[in-house]
Motif scaffolding. Sequence first.
Motif, PDB file in Angstrom:
ATOM      1  N   PRO A 118       7.883  -8.724  56.322  1.00 25.05           N
ATOM      2  CA  PRO A 118       8.715  -8.130  57.070  1.00 25.05           C
ATOM      3  C   PRO A 118       9.853  -7.963  56.638  1.00 25.05           C
ATOM      4  O   PRO A 118      10.777  -7.096  56.922  1.00 25.05           O
ATOM      5  CB  PRO A 118       8.590  -9.056  58.280  1.00 25.05           C
ATOM      6  N   TYR A 119      10.422  -8.825  55.681  1.00 24.65           N
ATOM      7  CA  TYR A 119      11.759  -8.637  55.159  1.00 24.65           C
ATOM      8  C   TYR A 119      12.039  -7.293  54.645  1.00 24.65           C
ATOM      9  O   TYR A 119      13.378  -6.869  54.525  1.00 24.65           O
ATOM     10  CB  TYR A 119      12.213  -9.845  54.317  1.00 24.65           C
ATOM     11  N   ILE A 134       7.093  -4.428  53.177  1.00 20.78           N
ATOM     12  CA  ILE A 134       5.940  -4.261  51.941  1.00 20.78           C
ATOM     13  C   ILE A 134       4.765  -4.662  52.574  1.00 20.78           C
ATOM     14  O   ILE A 134       4.307  -5.771  52.958  1.00 20.78           O
ATOM     15  CB  ILE A 134       6.392  -5.134  50.677  1.00 20.78           C
ATOM     16  N   CYS A 135       3.772  -3.719  52.416  1.00 17.86           N
ATOM     17  CA  CYS A 135       2.565  -3.860  52.892  1.00 17.86           C
ATOM     18  C   CYS A 135       1.763  -3.889  51.371  1.00 17.86           C
ATOM     19  O   CYS A 135       1.710  -3.153  50.791  1.00 17.86           O
ATOM     20  CB  CYS A 135       1.794  -2.673  53.648  1.00 17.86           C
ATOM     21  N   ALA A 136       1.209  -5.060  51.049  1.00 14.78           N
ATOM     22  CA  ALA A 136       0.499  -5.223  49.539  1.00 14.78           C
ATOM     23  C   ALA A 136      -1.008  -5.785  49.602  1.00 14.78           C
ATOM     24  O   ALA A 136      -1.204  -6.540  50.720  1.00 14.78           O
ATOM     25  CB  ALA A 136       1.562  -6.235  48.889  1.00 14.78           C
ATOM     26  N   PRO A 137      -1.686  -5.547  48.874  1.00 13.85           N
ATOM     27  CA  PRO A 137      -3.043  -5.875  48.563  1.00 13.85           C
ATOM     28  C   PRO A 137      -3.084  -7.311  48.649  1.00 13.85           C
ATOM     29  O   PRO A 137      -2.377  -8.083  47.838  1.00 13.85           O
ATOM     30  CB  PRO A 137      -3.790  -5.355  47.249  1.00 13.85           C
ATOM     31  N   GLU A 138      -3.775  -7.971  49.526  1.00 13.23           N
ATOM     32  CA  GLU A 138      -4.134  -9.573  49.703  1.00 13.23           C
ATOM     33  C   GLU A 138      -4.247 -10.129  48.195  1.00 13.23           C
ATOM     34  O   GLU A 138      -4.109 -11.357  48.183  1.00 13.23           O
ATOM     35  CB  GLU A 138      -5.014  -9.859  50.745  1.00 13.23           C
ATOM     36  N   ASN A 139      -5.171  -9.419  47.515  1.00 13.97           N
ATOM     37  CA  ASN A 139      -5.589 -10.145  46.356  1.00 13.97           C
ATOM     38  C   ASN A 139      -4.758  -9.801  44.885  1.00 13.97           C
ATOM     39  O   ASN A 139      -4.759  -9.853  43.661  1.00 13.97           O
ATOM     40  CB  ASN A 139      -6.980  -9.642  45.842  1.00 13.97           C
ATOM     41  N   ALA A 190       6.079 -13.869  46.756  1.00 16.37           N
ATOM     42  CA  ALA A 190       4.797 -14.185  46.962  1.00 16.37           C
ATOM     43  C   ALA A 190       4.462 -14.647  47.995  1.00 16.37           C
ATOM     44  O   ALA A 190       3.363 -14.365  48.814  1.00 16.37           O
ATOM     45  CB  ALA A 190       4.238 -14.527  45.661  1.00 16.37           C
ATOM     46  N   ASP A 191       5.049 -15.744  48.614  1.00 21.65           N
ATOM     47  CA  ASP A 191       4.635 -16.912  49.505  1.00 21.65           C
ATOM     48  C   ASP A 191       5.260 -16.440  51.030  1.00 21.65           C
ATOM     49  O   ASP A 191       5.136 -16.959  52.027  1.00 21.65           O
ATOM     50  CB  ASP A 191       5.068 -18.261  49.320  1.00 21.65           C
ATOM     51  N   ASP A 192       5.993 -15.268  50.959  1.00 20.58           N
ATOM     52  CA  ASP A 192       6.521 -14.583  52.072  1.00 20.58           C
ATOM     53  C   ASP A 192       5.460 -13.588  52.841  1.00 20.58           C
ATOM     54  O   ASP A 192       5.855 -13.137  54.103  1.00 20.58           O
ATOM     55  CB  ASP A 192       7.905 -13.905  51.925  1.00 20.58           C
ATOM     56  N   TYR A 193       4.333 -13.370  52.442  1.00 21.10           N
ATOM     57  CA  TYR A 193       3.644 -12.358  52.780  1.00 21.10           C
ATOM     58  C   TYR A 193       2.605 -13.331  53.798  1.00 21.10           C
ATOM     59  O   TYR A 193       2.071 -14.325  53.694  1.00 21.10           O
ATOM     60  CB  TYR A 193       2.614 -11.673  51.801  1.00 21.10           C
TER      61      TYR A 193
END
Length: 666
Positions: free
Chosen positions: A34-35, A38-43, A63-66
């Motif tokens: 949310p910061y 960014i919508c990113a592939p989970e893998n 990486a750990d903020d998703y």
Amino acid sequence: MRAAVALILIGAADAGCYDYMACGQCPEGCVWCPYDLICAPENNVPTGSSLYLSGYTAITCDADDYVDECPERDDPLPDPYYEAAAWYLEAIRAPEAWAAGYTGSGVQILVNDNGVDNNHPDLSKLDTSASCSSYAPHGNDAHGTACASLALASSNSEAGVGVAYNSGLASCTMMGDDAVTGLSFLTYKYDKNDISSNSWGIDQCDYIDSSTSCPFDCPNVGSNWCPCAACDGDDWSSRDLSQGCENTVVDYCYYFFEDDVDACLELDHYFVQCGFGQLSSTAHDVLEDGVKNGRGGKGMVLVFAAGNEFRKGDDVNYEGYLNSRFTISVGSVGQDLKHARYSSSGAPVFISAPGGDWENYHLIFAAKPLSMNAPDDCGDSGAGTSYAAPLVSGVVALMLEANSDLGWRDVQGVLAATASRPHEDSEDEWETNQAGVKHSYKYGFGLVDALAATTAAKTWTTLGAEITLVTATTSGAALLDFDGTEHWVESEAAEFGSSDFIIESVAIYVTIEHPRRGDLRIELERNGVTSLLTDDKLELGKRYTNWKYTTLRHWGETAADGAFTLRVADRREGSGDDDDHEPFDDEHWKFDDSNYADDDGDDDGVLVSWTLQLYGHDGDPTTQETPQPTLSPPTITRWGSGQGWCYSDLDYYIGGDSGDEGWREC
């Protein structure tokens, strides 16, 4: 408040995760930060360092903020992509203005661009009867659709929302395929369209081959004072008047302004020759007609993007649309609300709004034409003053809803009085004038504030009629070539003894002889407040005849607050015969091998003369403003001649991104 929900698939199933800018729209198999939206592939979650190395220096996501569930939100409107637009809408306090009851109802915005897609559900309200014959985009032309959505996209269950989401919409396609011809689009249907929103730039001058009759009536003076007699034989449309004619015009308007208000207000109409960035007669006429006759005589409000050439050294004073008192020139800030690195600056910049900046992963969210097949027909549209301008247009719509009696100058007054200043860093060159008004070359009067503007608009006292004061100063001082030292020349204008005259804007017309005008720095100073007019950027060409500049840095001061001083210095050694610039044909505005300045060994110049014109209003409407000079107005000495008409692709030489028509997106 919306409860936390799992990420669900909405939109094109095969679209990449990165295309989505709202958590609720982020597809299955993707995760959300949310910061930075960014919508990113989970893998394949990007690390903060990888994004930083890619140029996103303002990134906060690691990486750990998703997350795989959407955080709870309490958005003011139901539009699914409000989250993507929240940063810029909230920066200008649009939600607070909505909560106060202002959404743009009853106001219509004309968007002049490369077309608006009225098949988009956010823009289906487009009024074709108030639009030009060509109003839709062609192919993937998306710029106009994006700009329109920022100003007024409807609030619904589709995509995002604009500032004035209940405003009406009209469109003129004035660039790209099937563009309308002429300049009437600028103020098209001003009986229906209240605001003209323009996110493009051009430096076009049109040749006017028909003579114009003398604009002065001279009801109370004899032929010895009347410009019509002194100018007999001059072509008023050429804007290349004889010396005697110019002298008489300045003297007449100085002493008899009340007899010929309209003609005296528009000195630039027949003083300014067509040139590098100067406004054509045709364009001046259209803008003047819009502010005088639009909205039933209250004036159409004209909003323009300031341009994206800051890093190239461009200045809004180099473009006639932007240094016209008729227009509101809009600069851009990024998500940190600091000056965007591309946003053109200058003394005529009026106000700023969010336009995005490149250090952020996502920039400005906006609608996209359906032909692009973008996920949910919206997404990241880039950055630019193009997007700052329609946000201001939307705020103006809210203001006009709050008070429909505001005139075009009232709108400017409200915006100047209510702009905020989130940052006042030293590099932004804020100046505080004698009236306590602050102005920056980068921000103008500051960041537009929708709540403050609508609140002030509701109780705003309408300004009196526009009036002017004018004086001309002959100098003749030598401008010595730079020899390791800058040899400054100062020329002081006669003081005005008019304490009731409240300044809004100041125009300066400079005539200089010099082998290369790009060597010169020109400033206007009064009581320690300096306006940079040009800083050795107009490198091409030699002519400097009644060159027009504008400054807003004396807004709110009285005419009697002190004398104005013009300061000029040569800052480059050598003259136009140097080989570091290509030769330039100043009359026809093209490169020409024969146009090198003669190498006569004289690299000096002359400050021939300059004219100062103040625009404003009477601060004491109970008494008639009768300006009294402390000195008799001196005469003007002109040099040079020639029509100086230029081609429509002039902005190629200024560093813009133009097409064949000469228009460019901002």
